[in-house]
Scaffold this active site. Structure first.
Site, PDB file in Angstrom:
ATOM      1  N   CYS A   1      -2.246   6.196  -1.531  1.00  0.00           N
ATOM      2  CA  CYS A   1      -1.810   5.555  -2.775  1.00  0.00           C
ATOM      3  C   CYS A   1      -0.792   6.399  -3.550  1.00  0.00           C
ATOM      4  CB  CYS A   1      -2.956   5.237  -3.712  1.00  0.00           C
ATOM      5  SG  CYS A   1      -4.121   4.047  -3.062  1.00  0.00           S
ATOM      6  N   GLY A   2       0.093   5.725  -4.247  1.00  0.00           N
ATOM      7  CA  GLY A   2       1.040   6.407  -5.125  1.00  0.00           C
ATOM      8  C   GLY A   2       0.928   5.834  -6.516  1.00  0.00           C
TER       9      GLY A   2
END
Lengths: 311, 290
Positions: free
Chosen positions: A2-3
């Site tokens: 995830c970012g």
């Protein structure tokens, strides 16, 4: 993996939709499953914007009658809004399943959201004077174009590129999450929450609802609960480090603030850039460079660090 | 029937063990001998296949603006092949995985900042970075030096094997995790779990350290100029020696990161070895039956 990313401008509204698109596109490699934006436009105290969806994108692959169903569901939405005394000023439908309502409303926002979510397939993604929450499958450029974010003017925003680990690949499990039922509060998260079910049951016993099985939604509900108890955003962020177990870094936005917290293990990344005009933070510096393309001084917040900035 | 026995330690081994250190068992140019601090900087023995004879006075530039990391790394290799001994890399723009796997002598000057995994797996080059670096800079570095002018992210010098890895600013968590040799020098503060499971080498922190400094370290030495939030399991304070002070003086002067308090502000942390099971002999009652 995830970012996550966030930006807040100290001053006038700018093209924050375009900025968040650039930041999240540069983080595409951290999570290709879905992209989400929570952007804050110019506040209109007497008006609300509601983002709502009435089906999942994959319903179109499995349900031949889904278009008819969505039309019927929207009619129910309109009826319930009228029953609750909400005045609809404008309705947009950027995708076959997603809607944007501009409303005048003076009643109980929780009642309104709950009533609409009783409609099959209904989920109120956001409700607020300035918050607009957009999330869908695809990368940042695709979602941004689909929902017309290039022209969005605002002071701040947060966003997320999702690598699904704890729940399904669908819009319901995509970030950001609105801190239901609170005006203008949204959350994005990178990490895994290991006491999710314990905390979820605790929140459910207190009367909060969950729309997904995504552990990140817990952070939105948890924040909402703390604010309901009278905590400030900073109080809530600090408490979360003690009470939420796992590895996590998350960002919370309100109509005026942007805050972040990093867990006790510091196992999830965050890079931070601050100047007199702007604060930008993201899982990787490349996302900050996407909107500040010059040499800059950045730093990594440490474990158990909490920060809050004002617009 | 035969029993496992261990050869008597050499004079150098005995001396280093007294100081909480021991000589490396590595071979080739990654070998580190703790009491000859300049040995790893002499660039002897570059005889592996695909190493290039470069001229440090032959200088070239790479503009990374419109290049992918893979292209930049390939171009560095091409230029070394052409004999360039000094390369200036411009506009790195925090891209990931730049300058990895350089197995040669080279002066590399990076004008800007790197993203994740910068300068990993290098063996020999001297690299100067004018900006900051992201997570995992210098991971598995074998020899040479990296000097960073600004801050660094987490896992700084993870599994470092040799050379000098220097950051003049602050660095993130897990600095030098599992390091097996070489030196990490931090001009500012470090985050939590610095030196976690450290096996060999030296770490110098001029500022403060986060919680659990040196947690579960097997061996090696940490010099701390400031205060730790806490020491980790099995990390203990030890006495500074004249050799320690001499080494610190030389290294910190060389890289211009001497703290205001000077060498006198440093204290030393080593492994208590209560949890030590790496490099230990098997218990004597365990016999190998042939």
């Amino acid at each position: 993996m995830c970012g996550i990313a966030g930006v807040i401008h100290r001053g006038n509204a700018v093209g924050v939709g375009q900025e968040m698109t650039a930041m999240l596109q540069s983080l595409k490699h951290r999570g290709p499953d879905s992209t989400g934006f929570a952007v804050y436009g110019v506040t209109k105290p007497d008006e609300y914007v509601m983002r709502l969806k009435l089906a999942e994108a994959e319903d179109f692959d499995t349900d031949y009658n889904i278009r008819d169903k969505i039309r019927d569901r929207q009619a129910l939405v309109d009826n319930r809004l009228a029953e609750l005394g909400a005045q609809t000023l404008e309705v947009e439908q950027p995708t076959p399943y997603a809607f944007r309502y501009r409303l005048k409303f003076s009643g109980d926002t929780k009642q309104l959201a709950t009533d609409l979510e009783h409609i099959e397939g209904g989920e109120v993604l956001s409700f607020g004077n300035s918050l607009e929450l957009i999330k869908d499958l695809g990368d940042a450029t695709v979602v941004s174009k689909q929902y017309g974010l290039a022209d969005f003017q605002g002071t701040h925003g947060i966003g997320h590129t999702r690598m699904a680990t704890e729940s399904d690949v669908d819009i319901r499990s995509a970030h950001p999450y609105w801190a239901y039922p609170y005006n203008d509060i949204s959350v994005v998260h990178n990490g895994q929450i290991t006491n999710y079910w314990i905390m979820r049951r605790e929140m459910e016993r207190l009367g909060h609802r969950f729309m997904s099985n995504c552990d990140s939604e817990l952070l939105a509900v948890y924040t909402a609960n703390n604010l309901e108890q009278g905590a400030t955003l900073e109080d809530s962020l600090r408490a979360s480090i003690k009470e939420i177990d796992g590895v996590f870094t998350y960002i919370v936005a309100t109509d005026k603030e942007l805050g972040m917290a990093k867990d006790t293990m510091a196992a999830k990344p965050m890079v931070l850039y601050e100047s007199d005009d702007i604060v930008a933070l993201a899982s990787e510096e490349v996302a900050i460079r996407a909107i500040v393309p010059r040499e800059i001084d950045t730093s990594d917040p440490y474990d158990e660090e909490v920060r809050v900035w004002q617009r | 029937m035969a029993t496992l026995t261990r050869a008597a330690p050499s004079e150098q081994e005995s001396k280093s063990h007294e100081m909480g250190m021991h000589t490396e068992q590595l071979t080739g140019r990654t070998q580190q001998v703790f009491f000859d601090i300049d040995l790893n900087e002499a660039h002897h023995g570059f005889s592996l296949p695909d190493t290039f004879d470069v001229d440090f006075n032959k200088r070239g530039e790479i503009d990374a603006s419109n290049m992918e990391a893979k292209q930049v790394n390939a171009r560095i290799r091409e230029m070394m092949k052409e004999g360039y001994g000094t390369i200036v890399l411009k506009n790195p723009a925090a891209k990931h995985s730049l300058a990895v796997g350089i197995l040669n002598r080279l002066n590399l000057i990076i004008e800007g900042s790197l993203g994740y995994f910068g300068c990993g797996l290098i063996d020999g080059p001297n690299i100067r970075i004018n900006g900051r670096v992201g997570w995992s800079c210098g991971e598995n570095m074998m020899s040479g030096s990296i000097l960073i002018e600004k801050n660094a992210g987490s896992q700084f010098g993870a599994a470092l094997r040799g050379g000098d890895l220097v950051c003049k600013g602050d660095v993130g968590s897990r600095t030098g995790i599992d390091m097996k040799g070489g030196n990490i020098i931090v001009g500012g503060d470090t985050g939590s779990f610095s030196g976690f499971m450290m096996q060999r080498g030296r770490m110098v922190i001029c500022g403060n350290a986060g919680k659990n400094l040196g947690d579960s370290m097997y061996d090696g030495t940490i010099f701390l100029g400031g205060e730790p939030r806490s020491l980790g399991v099995d990390a203990i304070w030890s006495d500074m020696t004249d050799l320690d002070r001499e080494w610190l003086e030389r290294k910190l002067t060389k890289y211009d990161v001497m703290p205001k308090g000077g060498i006198g502000s440093f204290r030393k942390i080593v492994a208590g070895k209560q949890l030590w099971n790496y490099d230990n002999l098997e218990p004597t009652e365990k016999k190998l039956v042939l």
